[in-house]
Design a protein around this motif. Structure first.
Motif: not given
Length: 122
Positions: A63-82
């Protein structure tokens, strides 16, 4: 794919307000989650339908992803399965750094039967 929690994922072309990244990696659509929640209390999952597996084998998820930091907030991405018959999600990886362009990643996992995949944002 369906989503969970209170804030919906969106279909967009690129990042929030077409900033970073400025467009989809390929074509003109990608999944996007945006929240101005700066204290990380908001989470949401993009969840696949149940995927049928007739044998126990190792699967590869690319997969492809991007998560640009915005001001003082950093996005967090988790990949899970069940596994289908299990209520517990298994975390494959967590991304918690600034990624300001599309990044391709490949993960391997071995479910025990039918399964689902989720992308969780915080």
């Amino acid at each position: 794919m369906t989503h969970s929690q209170k804030i919906n994922w969106q279909i967009e072309n690129g990042g929030f307000n077409r900033q970073i990244p400025s467009s989809s990696f390929e074509g003109n659509k990608n999944a996007l989650f945006y929240s101005n929640d700066t204290d990380n209390t908001c989470t949401s999952r993009l969840i696949s339908p149940i995927l049928i597996s007739t044998t126990t084998q190792t699967y590869t998820l690319t997969f492809l992803h991007a998560q640009c930091q915005q001001s003082n907030h950093q996005d967090i991405l988790k990949v899970l399965y069940k596994n289908r018959d299990d209520d517990n999600w298994i975390e494959l990886i967590t991304y918690n750094e600034n990624i300001n362009k599309w990044q391709a990643d490949t993960l391997e996992f071995t479910p025990t039967g039918d399964f689902q995949i989720a992308f969780e944002v915080l």
